[in-house]
Design a protein around this motif. Sequence first.
Motif, PDB file in Angstrom:
ATOM      1  N   GLU A 112      -1.707   6.603   2.955  1.00  0.00           N
ATOM      2  CA  GLU A 112      -0.350   6.086   3.147  1.00  0.00           C
ATOM      3  C   GLU A 112       0.510   6.275   1.900  1.00  0.00           C
ATOM      4  OE1 GLU A 112       1.737   2.045   5.044  1.00  0.00           O
ATOM      5  OE2 GLU A 112      -0.351   2.002   4.357  1.00  0.00           O
ATOM      6  N   ILE A 113      -0.131   6.520   0.765  1.00  0.00           N
ATOM      7  CA  ILE A 113       0.595   6.724  -0.484  1.00  0.00           C
ATOM      8  C   ILE A 113       1.589   7.876  -0.376  1.00  0.00           C
ATOM      9  CG2 ILE A 113      -1.148   8.291  -1.466  1.00  0.00           C
ATOM     10  CD1 ILE A 113       0.773   5.616  -3.438  1.00  0.00           C
ATOM     11  N   TYR A 114       1.283   8.853   0.479  1.00  0.00           N
ATOM     12  CA  TYR A 114       2.149  10.030   0.594  1.00  0.00           C
ATOM     13  C   TYR A 114       3.470   9.730   1.290  1.00  0.00           C
ATOM     14  CZ  TYR A 114      -2.122  12.431  -0.787  1.00  0.00           C
ATOM     15  OH  TYR A 114      -3.257  12.842  -1.454  1.00  0.00           O
ATOM     16  N   GLU A 115       3.612   8.548   1.843  1.00  0.00           N
ATOM     17  CA  GLU A 115       4.874   8.149   2.466  1.00  0.00           C
ATOM     18  C   GLU A 115       5.861   7.579   1.454  1.00  0.00           C
ATOM     19  OE1 GLU A 115       4.082   5.437   5.639  1.00  0.00           O
ATOM     20  OE2 GLU A 115       2.535   6.720   6.554  1.00  0.00           O
ATOM     21  N   VAL A 116       5.378   7.229   0.263  1.00  0.00           N
ATOM     22  CA  VAL A 116       6.244   6.630  -0.753  1.00  0.00           C
ATOM     23  C   VAL A 116       7.185   7.692  -1.312  1.00  0.00           C
ATOM     24  CG1 VAL A 116       6.310   5.459  -2.995  1.00  0.00           C
ATOM     25  CG2 VAL A 116       4.487   4.929  -1.354  1.00  0.00           C
ATOM     26  N   VAL A 149     -11.345   1.165  -5.819  1.00  0.00           N
ATOM     27  CA  VAL A 149     -10.304   1.321  -6.836  1.00  0.00           C
ATOM     28  C   VAL A 149      -9.147   2.155  -6.288  1.00  0.00           C
ATOM     29  CG1 VAL A 149      -9.740   2.341  -9.075  1.00  0.00           C
ATOM     30  CG2 VAL A 149     -11.813   0.963  -8.819  1.00  0.00           C
ATOM     31  N   SER A 150      -9.459   3.272  -5.654  1.00  0.00           N
ATOM     32  CA  SER A 150      -8.411   4.140  -5.109  1.00  0.00           C
ATOM     33  C   SER A 150      -7.577   3.409  -4.072  1.00  0.00           C
ATOM     34  CB  SER A 150      -9.034   5.394  -4.484  1.00  0.00           C
ATOM     35  OG  SER A 150      -9.663   6.178  -5.475  1.00  0.00           O
ATOM     36  N   GLY A 151      -8.245   2.657  -3.215  1.00  0.00           N
ATOM     37  CA  GLY A 151      -7.541   1.918  -2.175  1.00  0.00           C
ATOM     38  C   GLY A 151      -6.679   0.803  -2.724  1.00  0.00           C
ATOM     39  N   GLU A 152      -7.162   0.134  -3.771  1.00  0.00           N
ATOM     40  CA  GLU A 152      -6.377  -0.943  -4.377  1.00  0.00           C
ATOM     41  C   GLU A 152      -5.142  -0.386  -5.086  1.00  0.00           C
ATOM     42  OE1 GLU A 152      -7.091  -4.666  -4.462  1.00  0.00           O
ATOM     43  OE2 GLU A 152      -7.753  -3.683  -2.622  1.00  0.00           O
ATOM     44  N   VAL A 153      -5.290   0.780  -5.734  1.00  0.00           N
ATOM     45  CA  VAL A 153      -4.129   1.441  -6.348  1.00  0.00           C
ATOM     46  C   VAL A 153      -3.091   1.735  -5.269  1.00  0.00           C
ATOM     47  CG1 VAL A 153      -3.308   3.551  -7.463  1.00  0.00           C
ATOM     48  CG2 VAL A 153      -5.418   2.483  -8.247  1.00  0.00           C
ATOM     49  N   GLU A 154      -3.543   2.373  -4.200  1.00  0.00           N
ATOM     50  CA  GLU A 154      -2.633   2.751  -3.122  1.00  0.00           C
ATOM     51  C   GLU A 154      -1.982   1.518  -2.497  1.00  0.00           C
ATOM     52  OE1 GLU A 154      -3.010   5.668   0.668  1.00  0.00           O
ATOM     53  OE2 GLU A 154      -4.283   3.874   0.732  1.00  0.00           O
ATOM     54  N   HIS A 155      -2.777   0.507  -2.194  1.00  0.00           N
ATOM     55  CA  HIS A 155      -2.259  -0.684  -1.529  1.00  0.00           C
ATOM     56  C   HIS A 155      -1.186  -1.365  -2.376  1.00  0.00           C
ATOM     57  CE1 HIS A 155      -2.163  -4.329   0.875  1.00  0.00           C
ATOM     58  NE2 HIS A 155      -2.356  -5.032  -0.224  1.00  0.00           N
ATOM     59  N   ALA A 156      -1.426  -1.459  -3.689  1.00  0.00           N
ATOM     60  CA  ALA A 156      -0.455  -2.107  -4.567  1.00  0.00           C
ATOM     61  C   ALA A 156       0.864  -1.339  -4.591  1.00  0.00           C
ATOM     62  CB  ALA A 156      -1.025  -2.227  -5.982  1.00  0.00           C
ATOM     63  N   ILE A 157       0.784  -0.016  -4.697  1.00  0.00           N
ATOM     64  CA  ILE A 157       2.001   0.804  -4.762  1.00  0.00           C
ATOM     65  C   ILE A 157       2.754   0.757  -3.444  1.00  0.00           C
ATOM     66  CG2 ILE A 157       2.886   3.153  -5.025  1.00  0.00           C
ATOM     67  CD1 ILE A 157       0.478   3.701  -6.883  1.00  0.00           C
ATOM     68  N   VAL A 158       2.043   0.962  -2.346  1.00  0.00           N
ATOM     69  CA  VAL A 158       2.698   0.993  -1.034  1.00  0.00           C
ATOM     70  C   VAL A 158       3.322  -0.365  -0.711  1.00  0.00           C
ATOM     71  CG1 VAL A 158       2.312   1.243   1.449  1.00  0.00           C
ATOM     72  CG2 VAL A 158       1.271   2.872  -0.139  1.00  0.00           C
TER      73      VAL A 158
END
Length: 356
Positions: free
Chosen positions: A147-151, A213-222
């Motif tokens: 979902e990070i690619y939607e930012v 870790v990768s998911g938490e990074v993404e979740h925080a940003i999104v």
Amino acid sequence: MNKAIILTNGLLTTNDAKTAHGLIRGTERYDIVGVIDPPTAGRDAGEVLDGKVRNIPIFDSLQNAVTTLQQIDYLIIGVATTGGVLPKDMLDIIQSAIRYRISIVNGLHEYLNEKPEIVALANENNVQLIDVRKPKSRKDLHFWTGEIYEVTAPIIAVLGMDCALGKRTTARMVRQACEAEGINARMIYTGQTGWLQGGEYGFVVDSTLNDFVSGEVEHAIVSCWKETNADVILIEGQSSLRNPSGPCGLEFLISGNAKNVILVHSPKRSYFDNEPHWGKIPSVESEVEIIEKFGSEVIALALNTEECAESEAFEYQKYYVEKLQIPVLLPLEEGVGELMPTLRRLADFTGHTINR
């Protein structure tokens, strides 16, 4: 805000007290009313830190702090030791604080809630024990989804050449400079001090299971992007790409899709964590090359001028401007205003409208 006093107990002038340093420079979560650090007692904590008076007195003992100050709600353990171990000489002070009915905030890996005698004392005195670095339960963790690619807002990672260089401080200063110019910048915290300073979005990297870790990074940003409509998102870096004691950063570039980087460097630091047997810190140029190979661009270099005379700081700035042909910031000496035109261009390029 709740009033808090920071415990460093002799470590205030060392890199181990980077948690205290961040809180002295500013926090939206607590009102810092004092520091306990016997060797520097009687001085102002801001003046000791960087020569800027911040009206935060330093005390030689908890008892003197309690006697002088009208109210203390929290005692914050202001050190981040190697391995996150609680210094033994702090335990008695923590117990005394609890008896004064002061709650304890602990950012170390050694959890107070796992010490039965401390838990019993806290219960007896009706105070909180807050272990900031305690891992989240499995049900609260997120796996990476894409979902990070939607930012659409620019994502900027503030990475360093080593530990304890000022990555969080630089990120915070950039956020504040953006706010002053009407740019809605948000910061993703990735360590305990970021949370202590009032961070709303983020997680503690070194307390998170590696799978997440990768998911938490993404979740925080999104989450931050969706809920705040941020113009710019900054990620606080941890350690460095090549520090052998705990390499970190590629998660932010790859999983967090940070295509822009502010790199922090200390020109006079030769070895990782100042430990010769850990190896020499590589050149800035080689770090820039690695970052570029992962598809990101270094948009600025920020210099930590520890051990530098003022004239040397500006000489290093000139040297790296000529070498790298990018803005070179001296955050503590000059602020980060020079970066604002770059950030405006980035936001305009991505089509993210900035309030002007």
